[in-house]
Design a protein around this motif. Structure first.
Motif, PDB file in Angstrom:
ATOM      1  N   GLU A  41      68.901 -86.159 -26.464  1.00  0.00           N
ATOM      2  CA  GLU A  41      70.117 -85.366 -26.305  1.00  0.00           C
ATOM      3  C   GLU A  41      71.068 -85.940 -25.257  1.00  0.00           C
ATOM      4  OE1 GLU A  41      71.231 -82.629 -28.035  1.00  0.00           O
ATOM      5  OE2 GLU A  41      69.568 -83.074 -29.374  1.00  0.00           O
ATOM      6  N   THR A  42      70.531 -86.479 -24.186  1.00  0.00           N
ATOM      7  CA  THR A  42      71.387 -86.930 -23.079  1.00  0.00           C
ATOM      8  C   THR A  42      71.546 -88.442 -23.013  1.00  0.00           C
ATOM      9  OG1 THR A  42      69.549 -87.105 -21.518  1.00  0.00           O
ATOM     10  CG2 THR A  42      70.652 -84.960 -21.663  1.00  0.00           C
ATOM     11  N   ARG A  43      70.604 -89.172 -23.633  1.00  0.00           N
ATOM     12  CA  ARG A  43      70.549 -90.643 -23.522  1.00  0.00           C
ATOM     13  C   ARG A  43      70.487 -91.066 -22.059  1.00  0.00           C
ATOM     14  NH1 ARG A  43      68.764 -92.036 -28.298  1.00  0.00           N
ATOM     15  NH2 ARG A  43      70.178 -91.521 -29.975  1.00  0.00           N
ATOM     16  N   SER A  44      69.921 -90.206 -21.238  1.00  0.00           N
ATOM     17  CA  SER A  44      69.833 -90.462 -19.810  1.00  0.00           C
ATOM     18  C   SER A  44      68.377 -90.624 -19.392  1.00  0.00           C
ATOM     19  CB  SER A  44      70.467 -89.303 -19.030  1.00  0.00           C
ATOM     20  OG  SER A  44      70.186 -89.445 -17.656  1.00  0.00           O
ATOM     21  N   VAL A  45      68.053 -91.792 -18.892  1.00  0.00           N
ATOM     22  CA  VAL A  45      66.719 -92.024 -18.357  1.00  0.00           C
ATOM     23  C   VAL A  45      66.539 -91.229 -17.067  1.00  0.00           C
ATOM     24  CG1 VAL A  45      65.145 -93.804 -17.491  1.00  0.00           C
ATOM     25  CG2 VAL A  45      66.599 -94.286 -19.454  1.00  0.00           C
ATOM     26  N   LEU A  46      67.634 -90.968 -16.363  1.00  0.00           N
ATOM     27  CA  LEU A  46      67.569 -90.184 -15.133  1.00  0.00           C
ATOM     28  C   LEU A  46      66.996 -88.789 -15.404  1.00  0.00           C
ATOM     29  CD1 LEU A  46      68.188 -89.828 -12.121  1.00  0.00           C
ATOM     30  CD2 LEU A  46      70.478 -89.069 -12.777  1.00  0.00           C
ATOM     31  N   VAL A  47      67.452 -88.149 -16.471  1.00  0.00           N
ATOM     32  CA  VAL A  47      66.970 -86.804 -16.806  1.00  0.00           C
ATOM     33  C   VAL A  47      65.477 -86.845 -17.103  1.00  0.00           C
ATOM     34  CG1 VAL A  47      67.137 -84.914 -18.471  1.00  0.00           C
ATOM     35  CG2 VAL A  47      69.196 -86.008 -17.647  1.00  0.00           C
ATOM     36  N   THR A  48      65.048 -87.812 -17.900  1.00  0.00           N
ATOM     37  CA  THR A  48      63.624 -87.880 -18.231  1.00  0.00           C
ATOM     38  C   THR A  48      62.784 -88.250 -17.008  1.00  0.00           C
ATOM     39  OG1 THR A  48      63.812 -90.170 -18.998  1.00  0.00           O
ATOM     40  CG2 THR A  48      64.058 -88.438 -20.641  1.00  0.00           C
ATOM     41  N   SER A  49      63.341 -89.060 -16.114  1.00  0.00           N
ATOM     42  CA  SER A  49      62.582 -89.412 -14.908  1.00  0.00           C
ATOM     43  C   SER A  49      62.495 -88.230 -13.941  1.00  0.00           C
ATOM     44  CB  SER A  49      63.176 -90.640 -14.218  1.00  0.00           C
ATOM     45  OG  SER A  49      64.480 -90.394 -13.781  1.00  0.00           O
ATOM     46  N   ILE A  50      63.526 -87.393 -13.894  1.00  0.00           N
ATOM     47  CA  ILE A  50      63.467 -86.172 -13.072  1.00  0.00           C
ATOM     48  C   ILE A  50      62.364 -85.263 -13.602  1.00  0.00           C
ATOM     49  CG2 ILE A  50      64.672 -84.017 -12.521  1.00  0.00           C
ATOM     50  CD1 ILE A  50      67.262 -85.701 -12.387  1.00  0.00           C
ATOM     51  N   PHE A  51      62.334 -85.085 -14.904  1.00  0.00           N
ATOM     52  CA  PHE A  51      61.332 -84.221 -15.522  1.00  0.00           C
ATOM     53  C   PHE A  51      59.926 -84.800 -15.342  1.00  0.00           C
ATOM     54  CE2 PHE A  51      59.307 -82.302 -19.407  1.00  0.00           C
ATOM     55  CZ  PHE A  51      59.349 -81.003 -18.966  1.00  0.00           C
ATOM     56  N   GLY A  52      59.757 -86.073 -15.666  1.00  0.00           N
ATOM     57  CA  GLY A  52      58.450 -86.721 -15.528  1.00  0.00           C
ATOM     58  C   GLY A  52      58.009 -86.834 -14.080  1.00  0.00           C
ATOM     59  N   GLY A  53      58.934 -87.215 -13.208  1.00  0.00           N
ATOM     60  CA  GLY A  53      58.613 -87.319 -11.785  1.00  0.00           C
ATOM     61  C   GLY A  53      58.270 -85.978 -11.170  1.00  0.00           C
ATOM     62  N   GLY A  54      58.993 -84.944 -11.586  1.00  0.00           N
ATOM     63  CA  GLY A  54      58.702 -83.593 -11.102  1.00  0.00           C
ATOM     64  C   GLY A  54      57.304 -83.161 -11.502  1.00  0.00           C
ATOM     65  N   TYR A  55      56.918 -83.492 -12.717  1.00  0.00           N
ATOM     66  CA  TYR A  55      55.579 -83.151 -13.201  1.00  0.00           C
ATOM     67  C   TYR A  55      54.515 -83.846 -12.364  1.00  0.00           C
ATOM     68  CZ  TYR A  55      51.584 -82.919 -16.401  1.00  0.00           C
ATOM     69  OH  TYR A  55      50.346 -82.723 -16.949  1.00  0.00           O
ATOM     70  N   MET A  56      54.673 -85.153 -12.179  1.00  0.00           N
ATOM     71  CA  MET A  56      53.674 -85.912 -11.406  1.00  0.00           C
ATOM     72  C   MET A  56      53.630 -85.454  -9.939  1.00  0.00           C
ATOM     73  SD  MET A  56      52.119 -87.649 -13.424  1.00  0.00           S
ATOM     74  CE  MET A  56      52.030 -88.704 -14.809  1.00  0.00           C
ATOM     75  N   LEU A  57      54.786 -85.190  -9.366  1.00  0.00           N
ATOM     76  CA  LEU A  57      54.842 -84.729  -7.982  1.00  0.00           C
ATOM     77  C   LEU A  57      54.143 -83.381  -7.826  1.00  0.00           C
ATOM     78  CD1 LEU A  57      55.896 -85.158  -5.087  1.00  0.00           C
ATOM     79  CD2 LEU A  57      57.984 -83.967  -5.789  1.00  0.00           C
ATOM     80  N   LEU A  58      54.432 -82.458  -8.734  1.00  0.00           N
ATOM     81  CA  LEU A  58      53.788 -81.145  -8.666  1.00  0.00           C
ATOM     82  C   LEU A  58      52.272 -81.243  -8.865  1.00  0.00           C
ATOM     83  CD1 LEU A  58      56.328 -78.846 -10.542  1.00  0.00           C
ATOM     84  CD2 LEU A  58      55.655 -78.704  -8.141  1.00  0.00           C
ATOM     85  N   LEU A  59      51.829 -82.123  -9.764  1.00  0.00           N
ATOM     86  CA  LEU A  59      50.387 -82.322  -9.946  1.00  0.00           C
ATOM     87  C   LEU A  59      49.739 -82.799  -8.655  1.00  0.00           C
ATOM     88  CD1 LEU A  59      49.875 -84.043 -13.425  1.00  0.00           C
ATOM     89  CD2 LEU A  59      49.177 -81.759 -12.745  1.00  0.00           C
ATOM     90  N   ALA A  60      50.377 -83.759  -7.997  1.00  0.00           N
ATOM     91  CA  ALA A  60      49.833 -84.300  -6.749  1.00  0.00           C
ATOM     92  C   ALA A  60      49.802 -83.246  -5.647  1.00  0.00           C
ATOM     93  CB  ALA A  60      50.654 -85.510  -6.302  1.00  0.00           C
ATOM     94  N   VAL A  61      50.873 -82.488  -5.532  1.00  0.00           N
ATOM     95  CA  VAL A  61      50.972 -81.484  -4.474  1.00  0.00           C
ATOM     96  C   VAL A  61      49.999 -80.329  -4.706  1.00  0.00           C
ATOM     97  CG1 VAL A  61      52.513 -79.717  -3.504  1.00  0.00           C
ATOM     98  CG2 VAL A  61      53.333 -82.047  -3.838  1.00  0.00           C
ATOM     99  N   MET A  62      49.814 -79.943  -5.961  1.00  0.00           N
ATOM    100  CA  MET A  62      48.997 -78.767  -6.257  1.00  0.00           C
ATOM    101  C   MET A  62      47.512 -79.071  -6.403  1.00  0.00           C
ATOM    102  SD  MET A  62      51.065 -76.371  -5.988  1.00  0.00           S
ATOM    103  CE  MET A  62      49.966 -75.056  -6.457  1.00  0.00           C
ATOM    104  N   GLY A  63      47.117 -80.340  -6.423  1.00  0.00           N
ATOM    105  CA  GLY A  63      45.705 -80.685  -6.596  1.00  0.00           C
ATOM    106  C   GLY A  63      44.797 -80.057  -5.552  1.00  0.00           C
ATOM    107  N   VAL A  64      45.164 -80.149  -4.292  1.00  0.00           N
ATOM    108  CA  VAL A  64      44.325 -79.602  -3.218  1.00  0.00           C
ATOM    109  C   VAL A  64      44.288 -78.068  -3.261  1.00  0.00           C
ATOM    110  CG1 VAL A  64      44.035 -79.425  -0.712  1.00  0.00           C
ATOM    111  CG2 VAL A  64      44.577 -81.637  -1.760  1.00  0.00           C
ATOM    112  N   PRO A  65      45.426 -77.384  -3.360  1.00  0.00           N
ATOM    113  CA  PRO A  65      45.338 -75.915  -3.457  1.00  0.00           C
ATOM    114  C   PRO A  65      44.544 -75.449  -4.684  1.00  0.00           C
ATOM    115  CG  PRO A  65      47.596 -76.579  -2.995  1.00  0.00           C
ATOM    116  CD  PRO A  65      46.815 -77.822  -3.255  1.00  0.00           C
ATOM    117  N   PHE A  66      44.721 -76.135  -5.816  1.00  0.00           N
ATOM    118  CA  PHE A  66      43.953 -75.770  -6.999  1.00  0.00           C
ATOM    119  C   PHE A  66      42.457 -75.978  -6.751  1.00  0.00           C
ATOM    120  CE2 PHE A  66      47.452 -76.501 -10.430  1.00  0.00           C
ATOM    121  CZ  PHE A  66      48.001 -75.280 -10.117  1.00  0.00           C
ATOM    122  N   GLY A  67      42.101 -77.098  -6.128  1.00  0.00           N
ATOM    123  CA  GLY A  67      40.692 -77.364  -5.832  1.00  0.00           C
ATOM    124  C   GLY A  67      40.093 -76.293  -4.946  1.00  0.00           C
ATOM    125  N   SER A  68      40.824 -75.876  -3.934  1.00  0.00           N
ATOM    126  CA  SER A  68      40.358 -74.828  -3.034  1.00  0.00           C
ATOM    127  C   SER A  68      40.195 -73.503  -3.771  1.00  0.00           C
ATOM    128  CB  SER A  68      41.353 -74.678  -1.882  1.00  0.00           C
ATOM    129  OG  SER A  68      40.991 -73.628  -1.051  1.00  0.00           O
TER     130      SER A  68
END
Length: 195
Positions: A41-68
């Motif tokens: 829809e956007t032909r923007s790699v920036l949009v897909t990188s925001i979405f993909g990067g946000g996913y990976m960042l949230l996974l990394a940040v939430m790993g420890v709280p989820f484990g606890s």
């Protein structure tokens, strides 16, 4: 452990494994389908990188709280709560998508862009708690002698999820479009929760 208990535990483990496969497949499907759709829809790699990067960042940040959380909570409770949260978040994302003007959803940083993508991202990340809990379920339900095989099955489920999802997500966006892809994924998430 009696043989009846062992058979019962094996049956429960297999059911959890299949259920987790469906949940992981659905979550990965949503993430990839929306990524493909955003790019088309956007032909923007920036949009897909925001979405993909946000996913990976949230996974990394939430790993420890989820484990606890998983360490201190019954595993079934974790899996049901994670799936319930994922279901609610996917429904919110779907409702925003169905009610919002498409052109507004595609403006990077707009309130509707955030209102659509954030619940989908949060739902996908929340579902990852199931994957963490699945590893502990092997220890709880599978006898020592069979744990290597069970861990291999968990690995197969995780690997197969990514292999199959990328194909299905691309086909779904190409053949069904984003609306039906989101409806299908939300329906499968609800079915996995009900199971």
């Amino acid at each position: 452990m009696s043989s009846a208990t062992a058979v019962d535990n094996r049956r429960h483990f297999n059911a959890v494994l299949v259920n987790t496969f469906i949940a992981n497949l659905t979550t990965s499907f949503v993430w990839l389908a929306v990524t493909f759709w955003l790019y088309l829809e956007t032909r923007s790699v920036l949009v897909t990188s925001i979405f993909g990067g946000g996913y990976m960042l949230l996974l990394a940040v939430m790993g420890v709280p989820f484990g606890s959380w998983i360490d201190r909570t019954r595993k079934k409770t974790v899996m049901v709560a994670a799936q319930a949260a994922t279901t609610v978040l996917f429904v919110i994302g779907l409702v925003v998508f169905l009610l919002a003007p498409r052109d507004q959803v595609l403006i990077i940083g707009s309130p509707l862009f955030v209102a659509f993508l954030l619940p989908l991202l949060a739902g996908a990340v929340m579902e990852s708690a199931r994957g963490i809990a699945l590893g502990t379920i092997v220890t709880l339900l599978v006898p020592d002698a069979e744990r290597a095989k069970a861990n291999g099955m968990v690995g197969i489920v995780n690997g197969l999820t990514f292999a199959v999802t990328s194909v299905f997500a691309g086909l779904a966006i190409g053949q069904l479009g984003i609306t039906w892809s989101l409806v299908l994924a939300t329906a499968l998430t609800v079915l996995s929760l009900l199971h």
